[in-house]
Scaffold this active site. Structure first.
Site, PDB file in Angstrom:
ATOM      1  N   TYR A  83       0.835  -1.199   0.000  1.00 50.60           N
ATOM      2  CA  TYR A  83       0.000   0.000   0.000  1.00 50.60           C
ATOM      3  C   TYR A  83       0.872   1.252   0.000  1.00 50.60           C
ATOM      4  O   TYR A  83       1.386   1.677   1.034  1.00 50.60           O
ATOM      5  CB  TYR A  83      -0.932   0.013   1.212  1.00 50.60           C
TER       6      TYR A  83
ATOM      7  N   HIS B 276       0.398 -12.057   0.871  1.00 50.32           N
ATOM      8  CA  HIS B 276      -0.447 -11.089   0.170  1.00 50.32           C
ATOM      9  C   HIS B 276      -0.475 -11.365  -1.332  1.00 50.32           C
ATOM     10  O   HIS B 276       0.571 -11.362  -1.989  1.00 50.32           O
ATOM     11  CB  HIS B 276       0.112  -9.688   0.437  1.00 50.32           C
TER      12      HIS B 276
END
Length: 332
Positions: free
Chosen positions: A60, A145
């Site tokens: 992110y 992830h």
């Protein structure tokens, strides 16, 4: 390593999370930039609303989300909140003169690049870098992830590295975060997974997780955190041009969302409230995480989550053909 009291336990780890938490992708300038004070205000509002579960990732904003979250949490009682972050993408600084890579939806990010690395040493280095950015000595939850295209590495090195960190007590709960419920189901069936964060596949519009992921999680005692309850925004505001799964919603999906909204209106329930409550029909679901870009969005989501949703609403959606028969539905 339990985090705040109350909430649901993840698997059998002792780590507990509240029913709603903050998704921190917006803190990494997802789709649009935000200022430092705005990022701090989002985190502070979430904690004021008792959203003591905060989910971030190196991906992110190539570390920006973790950095901003760490600064916002500085000085707070470490036992008062739970953090999850992720591994799989290691970050490196850009070389002198190197062009910044594709931001992958994030803008105005630090001069770093993402490198896929599911090796033991790479995962440990990723965790250490995350802890430094977060300004903490631990995270309660660690997730692999978006590893749907790295299945061999998951089995050979990625998940064993997480299991080792769990055995050492460095993290409390381990698992996976992605939006492919079928791949998640395979990992849960094969591995000792405490928790999965499944985005966009257990919502009012997309029920795929009900047939593959949720049954195996219930059988194995794996907890589910649901992300993407608004399916990229369509279920927050079903208007022409709204996004569904990160792109403009097809006309037929938009129409379905608007029909669901109309039924919700008959019961005096905002669509957002129904979207937030729907995932809890399944007993494996422990929490939902919601990405918020402003303090006002945090407050609005908190109000929506507090709304009562009558059981009759869910049955009406089934009767109108807007939810399939046989889905687990929330109790009032």
């Amino acid at each position: 390593m339990t985090g705040p009291g109350g909430g649901r336990e993840l698997g059998r780890t002792g780590v507990r999370v509240p029913p709603i938490g903050l998704g921190c992708a917006p803190l990494g300038n997802f789709r649009r930039p935000m200022g430092e004070e705005q990022a701090r205000a989002v985190v502070e509002a979430a904690l004021e609303e008792d959203w003591s579960y905060l989910d971030t990732a190196p991906h992110y904003g190539v570390g920006l989300s973790e950095e901003r979250l760490g600064r916002a949490l500085a000085g707070r009682d470490r036992a008062s909140y739970v953090v999850s972050t992720k591994v799989g993408r290691r970050l490196r600084p850009l070389a002198p003169g190197e062009e910044p890579p594709d931001g992958e939806g994030f803008t105005d990010t630090p001069p770093r690049a993402r490198v896929w690395d599911l090796g033991r040493d790479g995962i440990r280095a990723t965790v250490e870098a995350s802890l430094e950015r977060l300004g903490t000595d631990r995270v309660e939850i660690l997730l692999l992830h978006d590893v749907e295209n790295h299945v061999r590495e998951v089995y050979e090195t990625g998940f064993p590295a997480l299991a080792e960190l769990r055995a050492e007590g460095a993290v409390g709960a381990i698992g996976f975060g992605m939006n492919h419920s079928d791949v998640l189901a395979r990992f849960v069936a094969d591995l000792d997974v405490d928790v999965v964060l499944c985005a966009g596949r257990w919502t009012l519009l997309d029920h795929r997780a009900a047939t593959d992921l949720l049954p195996v999680c219930e059988r194995r005692g794996t907890s589910v955190v649901v992300g993407g309850v608004y399916n990229s925004g369509l279920l927050a505001d079903p208007r022409p041009g709204a996004h569904y799964d990160y792109r403009e919603a097809p006309a037929e999906v938009l129409e379905r969302a608007r029909r669901i909204q109309a039924v919700c209106g008959e019961f005096g329930v905002p669509l957002r409230a129904a979207a937030l409550r729907f995932p809890f029909g399944h007993p494996a679901v422990a929490s939902v995480v919601v990405g918020c870009a402003t303090e006002a969005e945090v407050r609005d989501n908190a109000r929506m989550f507090a709304r009562e949703v009558p059981e009759e609403l869910w049955h009406a959606l089934v009767e109108r053909g807007l939810l399939p028969e046989g889905l687990p539905l929330p109790a009032e």
